[in-house]
Structure formats: C-alpha cells, structure tokens
Design a protein around this motif. Structure first.
Motif, mmCIF file in Angstrom:
data_model
loop_
_atom_site.group_PDB
_atom_site.id
_atom_site.type_symbol
_atom_site.label_atom_id
_atom_site.label_comp_id
_atom_site.label_asym_id
_atom_site.label_seq_id
_atom_site.Cartn_x
_atom_site.Cartn_y
_atom_site.Cartn_z
ATOM 1 N N HIS A 3 41.894 83.616 -2.930
ATOM 2 C CA HIS A 3 42.647 83.258 -4.134
ATOM 3 C C HIS A 3 41.983 83.938 -5.330
ATOM 4 C CE1 HIS A 3 43.412 79.946 -7.341
ATOM 5 N NE2 HIS A 3 44.371 80.861 -7.397
ATOM 6 N N SER A 25 42.898 74.446 0.411
ATOM 7 C CA SER A 25 41.511 73.979 0.368
ATOM 8 C C SER A 25 41.221 72.984 1.482
ATOM 9 C CB SER A 25 41.202 73.338 -0.995
ATOM 10 O OG SER A 25 41.799 72.049 -1.119
ATOM 11 N N ASN A 47 31.944 74.767 -4.695
ATOM 12 C CA ASN A 47 31.226 75.705 -5.556
ATOM 13 C C ASN A 47 30.532 76.816 -4.793
ATOM 14 O OD1 ASN A 47 31.689 74.847 -8.302
ATOM 15 N ND2 ASN A 47 30.539 72.997 -7.819
ATOM 16 N N ILE A 78 37.609 82.800 -11.319
ATOM 17 C CA ILE A 78 37.968 81.535 -11.951
ATOM 18 C C ILE A 78 37.264 81.386 -13.299
ATOM 19 C CG2 ILE A 78 37.952 79.025 -11.705
ATOM 20 C CD1 ILE A 78 39.809 80.541 -9.727
ATOM 21 N N VAL A 109 36.817 71.287 -5.656
ATOM 22 C CA VAL A 109 36.322 72.659 -5.614
ATOM 23 C C VAL A 109 35.038 72.756 -4.793
ATOM 24 C CG1 VAL A 109 34.920 72.494 -7.730
ATOM 25 C CG2 VAL A 109 35.905 74.686 -7.059
ATOM 26 N N LYS A 160 31.962 78.500 -2.577
ATOM 27 C CA LYS A 160 32.998 79.484 -2.255
ATOM 28 C C LYS A 160 33.867 79.831 -3.459
ATOM 29 C CE LYS A 160 33.175 78.331 2.652
ATOM 30 N NZ LYS A 160 34.029 77.921 3.799
ATOM 31 N N VAL A 161 33.372 79.521 -4.642
ATOM 32 C CA VAL A 161 34.080 79.881 -5.874
ATOM 33 C C VAL A 161 33.218 80.858 -6.657
ATOM 34 C CG1 VAL A 161 35.023 79.063 -8.059
ATOM 35 C CG2 VAL A 161 35.288 77.686 -6.002
ATOM 36 N N TYR A 162 33.828 81.937 -7.085
ATOM 37 C CA TYR A 162 33.142 82.962 -7.867
ATOM 38 C C TYR A 162 33.696 82.906 -9.286
ATOM 39 C CZ TYR A 162 31.209 84.284 -3.465
ATOM 40 O OH TYR A 162 30.519 84.237 -2.268
ATOM 41 N N TYR A 163 32.907 82.244 -10.154
ATOM 42 C CA TYR A 163 33.328 82.038 -11.533
ATOM 43 C C TYR A 163 33.138 83.323 -12.334
ATOM 44 C CZ TYR A 163 33.283 77.052 -10.397
ATOM 45 O OH TYR A 163 33.532 75.828 -9.845
ATOM 46 N N THR A 222 41.892 77.429 -11.020
ATOM 47 C CA THR A 222 41.617 76.942 -9.669
ATOM 48 C C THR A 222 42.860 76.438 -8.952
ATOM 49 O OG1 THR A 222 40.890 74.937 -10.817
ATOM 50 C CG2 THR A 222 39.170 76.339 -9.889
ATOM 51 N N GLN A 239 37.669 81.549 -3.737
ATOM 52 C CA GLN A 239 38.306 81.721 -5.041
ATOM 53 C C GLN A 239 37.475 82.671 -5.906
ATOM 54 O OE1 GLN A 239 38.760 77.249 -5.697
ATOM 55 N NE2 GLN A 239 40.843 77.933 -6.142
#
Length: 311
Positions: free
Chosen positions: A128, A154, A177, A164, A175, A179-182, A133, A161
């Motif tokens: 994504h 999810s 964290n 974001i 979320v 696996k989330v790339y801010y 998000t 992701q």
C-alpha cells in the motif's frame, strides 16, 4: 467513457483473448462529488492517448504485449455493491490468466480487488503506497469507505505500507509499525526500499494511491499532503520491487482531475505505463503469460467472503 482501446492502441493489441494485461476502470467516488475521483479513470484514459508508447528506459513498447480495456465498473448503488462488483470483475480476469490492473476512483476500489487476489494467490503481500493509512474498521457506519480501504487487508494479508504521513489516532491500534514506512523516516533513511521489499512475500499486489506522490508534482488528488515521494525515487523503488518480487496486479487510485491543469493526469498515465514496462521488460511479445494462479482449490481462505465462481 468513450475510449475504445487503452491509449488508442491498434485493435490487434487490444483484444481480450490475445492480451496479457487487463485494465479495469472503476468510476467511483464515495463522496458523490461532481468533480473528484469518480472522473479519474476517464481523465487517465484521455491522457494515456497522448503518451509516446516507446519507453526509453526499458527500450520496449509494452502495449504490444496486449492491453485489454475491460468494461468499466460503474456500480454506484452503494459502496458495498461497488466492492462486490470489483471483486467479481477482478477475479474473472485473474482466472483467465491475465495481469489484472485497475484504475480508480477513490481508494475503496482496492477492497474488492484485494479480496480477489487474496483468494487466488498464496501468501499474498499487499503493498500500500499512500499518504494515508486508511486503516479504520468503519467510518460513518460503513466498512467500505476509502478511510477503511486497507483494514481488511491488515487482517487477512501481509500488509506493507509506504509513504505514510497522515493518520487517525484510532488507527494506532491497528497499524503495524514494523511494516509501515513513514515519510518523515524515509526522508532520512536510504535503506527503506530494501527493508520494505525484504518484508514482502513472493506474490505482491500493489495498491497505489496517487496522494503518495509529492504535491509539487501531483496536485490533483482529493486529500493532498505535503512531503511525498518524487518521480525518480518512486520509479527506483518500483523497478527494484518488480525485479525482486512477483507483482500479481495493480490498483492505481486517487486521481481527482483538475480541468485547468492536466499535468497530474499525465503523471498518472505515465506511471501506469512505467509499471507495465518494468513488469514485462524481460518478456518476449510472443511468449505466453503465466500469472502463477493455480485455481481456487488452493484459496488462502475459502470461507472468508461470499464466493460465486460462475463466470
């Protein structure tokens, strides 16, 4: 939509039987605005007709692999009805051994597409790429709002992701964290591309909201946010990804055209064509395409969703 073929390509490259690629337009906007993502697919197709279809970087003309412009999904009775229609249309073409792509509409379009790919491919990763998000379980009483577009993924897929930079406080409980790339971290960490790809399984479905792209070059989105990805940074990541993983399908969403500035329409059109060029760069035009779909007997979750296999 009056487009007879994608990008005005000759009919010999646009027939369903011979085409390796299917493009499904989905004209949907959950806000029901007169001007917005509902008009994105038409603007995208109109811009595509003006592209030079030779790709310098890959030295290819990917349209010669065959791109079939499917009948548009125009179901607007309800968000759930639209999701179901996208689900059925997407799965129909997966079963025909096509590389299935979609152009939205708002991000809720991805819900039905993800369901179809998750039912048909083992160990699916959903990549994504977005500013938001979109992980709310419900929004204003609906699980089919764009703000909920990735919640189901999810819970049922390996969701990664990228990009974001905007979220609701409620989403902190959902979320992942790891696996989330801010975006603010990506800006100072050159390793984010390799890290994101390393967390993906072999089969990857990409849901790319154009709000992921920086507003200085991508202005025509419904919810713009500063601090996004730039053109060559985006291409570097996507090319690297496609070389290392099996991209099984793509949904490109979020284009909200501006009648006074068509530059974003052309960016969306070029980005889609770039993705196809990367995907098929090493494939000869005459070769058969194999999407690695092995039939519904191997579905990941046979009872997750209502399933009608009558196509």
């Amino acid at each position: 939509m009056n487009n007879k073929t994608y990008a005005g390509i000759p009919e010999e490259f646009s027939k369903q039987e011979q085409s390796k690629i299917v493009l499904i337009p989905v004209s949907y906007d959950g806000t029901n605005s007169l001007k917005g993502p509902k008009n994105g697919p038409e603007a995208f197709l109109n811009a595509s007709e003006k592209l030079n279809l030779y790709d310098i970087e890959t030295d290819t003309e990917v349209y010669q692999q065959g791109i079939y412009l499917a009948e548009a999904v125009t179901e607007n009775e309800s968000a759930e009805a639209m999701v179901n229609a996208v689900h059925q249309s997407t799965k129909k073409y997966i079963k025909k051994n096509k590389f299935v792509t979609l152009i939205g509409g708002d991000h809720a379009v991805s819900i039905g597409a993800i369901r179809a790919f998750n039912e048909c491919f083992d160990s699916l990763t959903v990549l994504h790429i977005d500013a938001h998000t979109n992980l709310l379980k419900t929004y204003q009483g609906s699980a089919f709002h764009k703000n909920c577009a990735l919640y189901e993924a999810s819970q049922t897929t390996n969701l990664i992701q990228v990009g974001i930079r905007s979220m609701n406080a409620k989403e902190k409980t959902v979320v992942d964290n790891e696996k989330v790339y801010y975006a603010h971290e990506m800006a100072v960490d050159d390793s984010w591309m390799d890290s994101a790809i390393d967390q993906m399984t072999g089969n990857v479905f990409m849901s790319l909201d154009l709000s992921a792209i920086d507003i200085s070059i991508m202005t025509s989105v419904s919810n713009p946010e500063p601090g996004g990805l730039f053109w060559y940074e985006t291409l570097e990541f996507l090319n690297k990804l496609i070389q290392e993983k099996n991209i099984v399908g793509i949904a490109l969403v979020g284009l909200s055209p501006n009648e006074y500035n068509a530059s974003s329409d052309f960016l969306a059109a070029r980005l889609y064509y770039k993705l196809l060029s990367y995907k098929f760069a090493e494939e000869n035009i005459g070769d058969d395409y194999d999407n690695s779909y092995e039939g519904l007997n191997q579905k990941n979750n046979p009872s997750k969703f209502e399933d009608d296999d009558e196509y």
